[in-house]
Design an enzyme around this catalytic site. Sequence first.
Site, short mmCIF file in Angstrom:
data_model
loop_
_atom_site.label_atom_id
_atom_site.label_comp_id
_atom_site.label_asym_id
_atom_site.label_seq_id
_atom_site.Cartn_x
_atom_site.Cartn_y
_atom_site.Cartn_z
N ASP A 328 11.44 -28.69 -22.33
CA ASP A 328 10.23 -28.03 -22.83
C ASP A 328 9.84 -26.97 -21.79
O ASP A 328 10.42 -26.86 -20.70
CB ASP A 328 9.11 -29.03 -23.10
CG ASP A 328 8.11 -28.46 -24.12
OD1 ASP A 328 8.11 -27.23 -24.34
OD2 ASP A 328 7.34 -29.24 -24.69
N TYR A 329 8.86 -26.19 -22.14
CA TYR A 329 8.45 -25.00 -21.40
C TYR A 329 8.07 -25.33 -19.95
O TYR A 329 7.07 -26.00 -19.70
CB TYR A 329 7.24 -24.43 -22.12
CG TYR A 329 6.91 -22.99 -21.88
CD1 TYR A 329 7.15 -22.03 -22.85
CD2 TYR A 329 6.34 -22.57 -20.69
CE1 TYR A 329 6.82 -20.70 -22.64
CE2 TYR A 329 6.01 -21.26 -20.46
CZ TYR A 329 6.25 -20.32 -21.45
OH TYR A 329 5.91 -19.01 -21.24
#
Length: 801
Positions: A328-329
């Site tokens: 994820d980011y």
Amino acid sequence: MKISAANFLSHIARFTPTLAVVALSVPLAFAQNAAPFAAPALVPQSAAPSNTQLASPQIERRVNDLLRQMTLEEKLGQLVQYSDAGYETAADAQQAPGKNPEARNRVDSMQLASTGRLGSMLNTVGKDHTNSFQHAAVEKSRLHIPLLFGADILHGYRTIYPIPLGLAATFDPDLVASVSRISAEEATTAGVRWFYSPMVDISRDPRWGRTQEGAGEDAYLGAAMARAYIRGYQGNDLSNPTSVAASVKHFAAYGAAEAGREYNTTDMSLSRLEQFYLPPYKAAAAAGAATFMSAFNALNGLPSTANRFLLQDVLRDSWRFNGFVVSDYTAVMELRNHGIAPDAATAATKALLAGVDVDMMSHYYDAELPALIKSGRVPISAIDEAVRRVLRVKLALGLFEHPYADSPEVIAAVPEHRPLVRKAAEESLVLLRNEPFDGKPLLPLARTAAHIALIGPLADAGSQMIGAWGGPDKNPDTVTVKDALESRAREAGGSLDYAKGTEITGDSQAGFAAAVDAARKADVAVLALGESSEMSGEGGSRSRLDLPGNQQQLLEAVAASGRPIVLLVFSGRPLVLDWAAQHIPAILEAWFPGTEAGSAIANVLFGDAVPSGKLPMSFPRDVGQEPLYYNQFPTGRPPLNIDLTKAPNFATRFVSRYIDVPNDALFPFGFGLSYTQFAYSSVSLSATSIPLRDAQLGDARKLITATATVKNTGDRAATEIVQCYIRNLGASLEQPVRSLQGFARVALAPGESKQVSFDLGFNELSFYNNAGKAVIEPTHYTVWIGGSSLATDHADFDVTP
Ligand code: BGC
């Protein structure tokens, strides 16, 4: 182009805006999950890889050929992902929660693409925009490896359908597959070949804002929805230019964030993880999902992004997943904040060796791995394996053959797609209450309804109808409730009086008088209240679940007019509607319905469509009950035959209860009314017992069949969502008081009856023990069939030793 890619980005991007598991034996790896490099201990459930296309020998030959030619820098390029702004500006980096202290300088994505040092891009959309980066990668880079463009398309690209929680309320996987397909068709015209979707995190706590992105609280429903998304996005063939690779997120158990607080930690037993949280991810993998996204949260003390148990033992070894995993980011960088990586090098090492192939936005893999490989801390074989996984997906997508978006770009809602998204919106609406007014249920409204007062901050709010991930902020294509009711009024010769009343948040009562006045003069008042779309979604955790601002006061003021009221509730989660449930005759939960919001709602209000949606999450009476879910475990002191609406006395106190609110949901999982009524016959079973030796065949798809007859006893044709629940009594671990193990949408004409059968096999009847093994034991089962999780008709059988 009506809506620019930049606009779209500013909305969706963070800074710019069946084979059963019979032998899943992992206690060691799970217990030792603090040792992320522990050898895999899972027994594969099947030798076949999850996606046969990715396993093709032709693709493998091409992967090998490329890999032989690649420099280390080019290999690492495939493992990093940036947005079109590259990393972030120095100023952004100061403020961003995901800032990378080692990389304050802006990364130039275009330059990286031209030199073969960028593998994929996120939330970079638009035909010209993606093509310009793609030209750089394909024409300028040495090996001409195309970029993969990924984006957060969760419930539509330009033609927006209901938020995933609303889609789950349809209990209609075929419809979900169809709408998913149209969003793939639309988005691929803008160069996007990879969706960060489906979001399949089970959520039992609506305080967590991301509840709206998933299918709610139930694993069986969640798994059915997960399969449907994959089918729609990927089709039968990833290389079809209108197919997109799915990214199943967020692996794993992010939805169990403690206290519903965003990004918070999760902690649970192995049996709970396997039985209640993993099934949707597993179903998505089995359906051939091409990629997974590792979650932000820690599970049992180990962040998912460094969790080899999850990413290797479960995902790859047990489920045979053969796609790639993206973080994820900035989740790789966040391993430092989690306190398990003192520096960037350790974070990169832990993530890569745990099984995260692509680093989204941390700028750690490209910055750190060269030295780590040189020092021998990370073997080059680990890099090669990650690169292979990425290249396989790119090749399977046919990106090398057709790297560019070359069909006419979809830049607005597509007229031909509107009927389907309208149907999805209609099916997602859940009728929570429909009490008589003047002797008959308030809904549906008479088509000739003379005079309607439309009140509330969500009545004329096109941009709110599309939900948190729904596309551009100002969506000119959305039909609002006001638009739709006005056109109805014009057609039927009635009139509509609109008064906003108040804002979604705020405390001014300046608009109350006009709203009350409009209601007084009307035959019926329709109130459109609820949350803004930004109040749920990422970073949208709430500690309260009431109507925000002073909307509750507005509702009470309008109700005091004595006029009949229909309450439309817009929300990305279950809200507390306790007062409304006692005072407002008709309540329709609308979620965020998308582009055709107003038309769908009008169709249901006037009876052109009959509501069929059922709740995918329990609606509490009070936020203090959370997490509240129907498939809870029993307790040693169940409050049997006790009126929990009354304060306890000595005789009624020492049971599992609250002293100030009943235990049950105001509106339970699976609940939803229709404009007709349904009656169920008693449940019958194909056998009264199953020998254990038959039941233990792990691939048994059909051990027993449960059947009931459902009849439409009213006077309208309608669809009922028939649900099958089981309870397993006497097992070695306690089991939920009931759990959904089947559902079917059944269309019935007035007076019509149909038999509905549910085959129950190993998957439905087994449970997971704390060794992570799915088992059936010689126990007693109860099977209910009915219209909600409160179904009463049941039959029993035994698994005999
Ligand atoms: C979210 C993901 C999303 C990613 C890329 C993250 O903040 O958690 O769901 O896919 O950003 O936009």
